[in-house]
Design an enzyme around this catalytic site. Sequence first.
Site, mmCIF file in Angstrom:
data_model
loop_
_atom_site.group_PDB
_atom_site.id
_atom_site.type_symbol
_atom_site.label_atom_id
_atom_site.label_comp_id
_atom_site.label_asym_id
_atom_site.label_seq_id
_atom_site.Cartn_x
_atom_site.Cartn_y
_atom_site.Cartn_z
ATOM 1 N N ARG A 119 0.791 -1.225 0.000
ATOM 2 C CA ARG A 119 0.000 0.000 0.000
ATOM 3 C C ARG A 119 0.828 1.282 0.000
ATOM 4 O O ARG A 119 0.408 2.315 0.513
ATOM 5 C CB ARG A 119 -0.961 0.018 1.208
ATOM 6 N N SER A 168 -10.950 0.588 2.803
ATOM 7 C CA SER A 168 -10.230 -0.197 3.804
ATOM 8 C C SER A 168 -9.538 0.756 4.778
ATOM 9 O O SER A 168 -8.793 1.637 4.370
ATOM 10 C CB SER A 168 -9.204 -1.090 3.098
ATOM 11 N N GLU A 238 -4.705 2.858 6.605
ATOM 12 C CA GLU A 238 -4.563 2.835 5.146
ATOM 13 C C GLU A 238 -5.323 4.011 4.547
ATOM 14 O O GLU A 238 -4.915 4.578 3.541
ATOM 15 C CB GLU A 238 -5.089 1.522 4.587
#
Length: 244
Positions: A119, A168, A238
Amino acid sequence: MPWVIIGKGSNLLVADDGYPGAVITLGREFARFVVADDGCTLTVGAGAMLARLVNEALSRGLSGLEFAVGIPGTVGGAISMNAGSRTEWIGSLVADVVTYKPGEGIRHYGQDELVWSYRSCSLPRDEIVLEVTLRLKPAAKDDIRARMERSLARRRRTQPVGVPSCGSVFRNPPDRAVGALIEECGLKGFSVGGAEVSSVHANFIVNTGTASAADVVAVIRHIHDRVKETHGIELQPEVKFLGF
């Protein structure tokens, strides 16, 4: 004046008071597609929707992006966050990235100049992604479509697709699934105001209709504290925060 560039805001939480600066998005001129003579190298503008890129690859019989079906947002956002699943991500396909650094100009980054991790990527945060070149592989359209359908079915089965959320919330810790960690704390269904931990996937906070950004932040903080207390793990967000 402070400024920020966003794609479609699919993994972004904006403060209730807004953002005290300029919000920039890339227009349609940054959504073009160019296929190289080899038929497998695809250059796409950062303003293009990721869903369109996935469909473009399918229509041309190019494999590699099946994992990205159902992921919302733009190509630029996907590059900056190295979007993907737990095992596949877009950075592994990148051959070249073009950015713009305000005050200095255009910059190019080859594959060996960038580091891709879970990520995230090593692109400087003060540069704007303009364009990316991806190397894909030819495959039968029926095989590509079948893999896309399996990936999309799994996403629909395990995520609250179609329900408003900021995406998320936390990154997976090493060798652990963050959704399972949150669920083990008994937090599915926990809510503050209109923000509620999804009963489908505990790493999503859904808006039941009246949620404020403050409600979502309160839920995020509660999850963080409970997981740290129960598992001894410091969760890292995130989701991106704007205006806080």
